[in-house]
Design a protein around this motif. Structure first.
Motif, PDB file in Angstrom:
ATOM      1  N   HIS A 191       8.593   4.642   5.777  1.00  0.00           N
ATOM      2  CA  HIS A 191       7.513   5.626   4.800  1.00  0.00           C
ATOM      3  C   HIS A 191       7.559   6.485   5.198  1.00  0.00           C
ATOM      4  CE1 HIS A 191       5.184   6.210   1.445  1.00  0.00           C
ATOM      5  NE2 HIS A 191       6.394   5.031   0.625  1.00  0.00           N
ATOM      6  N   CYS A 201       8.097  -0.551  -3.891  1.00  0.00           N
ATOM      7  CA  CYS A 201       6.439  -0.764  -3.514  1.00  0.00           C
ATOM      8  C   CYS A 201       5.384  -1.149  -4.206  1.00  0.00           C
ATOM      9  CB  CYS A 201       6.206   0.043  -2.036  1.00  0.00           C
ATOM     10  SG  CYS A 201       7.657   0.176  -0.667  1.00  0.00           S
ATOM     11  N   HIS A 222       0.691  -1.466  -0.005  1.00  0.00           N
ATOM     12  CA  HIS A 222       0.115   0.104   0.076  1.00  0.00           C
ATOM     13  C   HIS A 222       0.493   1.514  -0.476  1.00  0.00           C
ATOM     14  CE1 HIS A 222       0.948  -1.023   3.791  1.00  0.00           C
ATOM     15  NE2 HIS A 222       0.940  -0.103   4.277  1.00  0.00           N
ATOM     16  N   LEU A 223       2.579   1.188   0.016  1.00  0.00           N
ATOM     17  CA  LEU A 223       3.042   2.419  -0.069  1.00  0.00           C
ATOM     18  C   LEU A 223       3.231   2.871  -1.626  1.00  0.00           C
ATOM     19  CD1 LEU A 223       5.757   0.651   2.985  1.00  0.00           C
ATOM     20  CD2 LEU A 223       3.353   2.318   2.939  1.00  0.00           C
ATOM     21  N   GLU A 224       4.034   3.961  -0.847  1.00  0.00           N
ATOM     22  CA  GLU A 224       4.656   5.146  -2.593  1.00  0.00           C
ATOM     23  C   GLU A 224       5.877   4.175  -3.296  1.00  0.00           C
ATOM     24  OE1 GLU A 224       2.404   5.152  -5.352  1.00  0.00           O
ATOM     25  OE2 GLU A 224       0.484   4.883  -4.429  1.00  0.00           O
ATOM     26  N   GLY A 225       6.435   3.820  -4.011  1.00  0.00           N
ATOM     27  CA  GLY A 225       7.736   4.598  -4.323  1.00  0.00           C
ATOM     28  C   GLY A 225       8.194   3.346  -4.138  1.00  0.00           C
ATOM     29  N   GLY A 239       2.285  -0.196  -4.197  1.00  0.00           N
ATOM     30  CA  GLY A 239       1.293   1.446  -4.417  1.00  0.00           C
ATOM     31  C   GLY A 239      -0.419   1.169  -5.103  1.00  0.00           C
ATOM     32  N   ARG A 240      -0.200   0.560  -4.318  1.00  0.00           N
ATOM     33  CA  ARG A 240      -1.586  -0.293  -4.454  1.00  0.00           C
ATOM     34  C   ARG A 240      -2.272   0.496  -3.331  1.00  0.00           C
ATOM     35  NH1 ARG A 240      -3.732  -4.015  -8.674  1.00  0.00           N
ATOM     36  NH2 ARG A 240      -1.959  -5.866  -8.368  1.00  0.00           N
ATOM     37  N   SER A 241      -3.869   0.125  -3.799  1.00  0.00           N
ATOM     38  CA  SER A 241      -5.088   0.696  -2.973  1.00  0.00           C
ATOM     39  C   SER A 241      -5.449   0.309  -1.307  1.00  0.00           C
ATOM     40  CB  SER A 241      -6.556   0.787  -3.861  1.00  0.00           C
ATOM     41  OG  SER A 241      -7.304  -0.583  -3.577  1.00  0.00           O
TER      42      SER A 241
END
Length: 397
Positions: free
Chosen positions: A118, A80, A74-77, A82-84
């Motif tokens: 993060h 990762c 669920h984390l961005e960058g 970047g899932r909802s």
């Protein structure tokens, strides 16, 4: 005489789906859910009885979890996925349908250790650890709970003092998931300036993790006692982005959210085991499923599972929209853990004596859920959070 072949088809998606739950999901969400479900069916379910019996966490599945993009998903960058929030929840439900220990690994790695770095870490800390953790090349743990500070983390006694340009950490932590196999620990400690988080490589002298054994629950998982004996780390080990309990609580809420879904995954799996058994177990010349008392149990279980998934989805949609209230996480965790345990126990009754063996999942799930309902906030803590929301009066002390 009623025969098994004449019973209605129950091969519906999800928890004996009475509400067309898949109709509420996007095609992308269903694809992700089905991918994780297939992984659990192929890699977890055939082996979980042995892992549970042997009290073994299967480290060999970590690269597979990483390949599926489930670590810090669920984390961005930083590598990762970047899932909802909803996608993370759906994955959590499928993993816990395999076993709570498997979902807990993903939660400790992603929602706790990776989220702490993060959310609150320096760019250097993020670059050093997050890509390796997302790839399953480094395992993390999250050191908050102590032997005498569980529901009241403000009472922690672990202390970090300055010594020249370094920090020196001393204290003990308990029930720290993955600590004995982790390469990095996020340790929360009192300082002269408030509670701070520290990124501590576990090979640092003075860091010792000892698995807690024997256990009656979460046997296919690792929880440890951690001793910090003058653990010296450099000044840049501190998480610079936060001071105080809002730091660990921001991570705990991520983990609590996953539990809302995960608990229902365990309940669904227990229900499906009991349903399948009741359709094939013949007593008095017909299957157990043909008796009114059995059908009442099955219906009551299915109702709670369907409602629990609806609640989880509602909370997930609000989380994705940025409109989720923190008390709503407590609502979901309290309700779904409580109902999931009740479902698993009821499912066990349909299995009779066979239900106490590891050939069937309900009692294993029920035992695991006793831990799940305790960690990340007990029933009592979440009740008081909701009580404060309703009345405006805190009643924790």
């Amino acid at each position: 005489m009623t025969t098994v072949d004449s019973l209605p088809d129950s091969s519906l998606p999800g928890p004996g789906d009475l509400i067309d739950f898949d109709g509420l999901l996007t095609a992308e969400e269903i694809t992700l859910r089905d991918t994780v479900r297939a992984f659990v069916a192929a890699e977890i379910k055939p082996n979980i009885a042995r892992w549970y019996e042997d009290a073994e966490f299967p480290l060999e599945i970590v690269p597979q979890l990483a390949k599926l993009g489930l670590l810090g998903m669920h984390l961005e960058g930083y590598g990762c996925a970047g899932r909802s929030a909803v996608e993370y929840g759906l994955a959590a439900a499928e993993l816990e349908a395999g076993d709570s220990g498997i979902r807990t690994f993903v939660s400790v790695q992603g929602s706790l250790a990776m989220s702490a770095i993060h959310k609150h870490g320096s760019e250097e800390q993020k670059q050093r650890w997050l890509p390796a953790m997302a790839a399953g090349e480094a395992i993390g743990c999250f050191g908050l709970t102590e032997p005498t500070a569980g529901s009241d983390p403000a009472g922690m006694s672990t202390f970090a003092r300055r010594d020249g340009g370094d920090w020196v950490l001393s204290g003990t932590k308990r029930w720290i998931g993955l600590a004995s196999v982790a390469q990095v620990a996020v340790i929360w400690a009192q300082t002269d300036g408030g509670i701070r988080g520290f990124v501590v490589p576990t090979d640092t002298p003075g860091f010792t993790a000892t698995p807690i054994e024997p256990k009656l629950s979460m046997r296919a998982s690792i929880q440890c006692d951690v001793t910090l004996d003058d653990v010296r780390v450099p000044a840049d080990a501190v998480l610079p982005g936060v001071v105080g309990l809002k730091g660990p609580f921001s991570c705990l809420n991520e983990a609590r959210y996953g539990i809302i879904w995960g608990a229902m995954g365990a309940a669904r799996d227990a229900f499906e085991d009991a349903l399948a058994y009741s359709r094939t177990r013949m007593q008095f010349d017909k299957p157990l499923a043909g008796y009114q008392l059995t059908q009442q149990k099955l219906v009551d279980m299915a109702l709670e599972i369907n409602k629990g998934f609806l609640l989880a989805l509602h909370i997930g949609r609000k989380k994705d929209a940025g409109t989720l209230g923190l008390h709503q996480i407590s609502l979901g965790k309290l309700n779904n853990c409580r109902e999931a345990i009740a479902v698993c126990r009821e499912a066990r009754t349909l299995l009779g004596g066979n239900g106490i063996t590891l050939d069937y999942s309900p009692l294993r799930h029920a035992n695991n859920l006793e831990s799940v309902r305790t960690y990340e906030g007990t029933d009592e803590v979440h009740t008081l959070i909701l009580g404060q929301h309703l009345t405006g009066i805190p009643a924790f002390r």
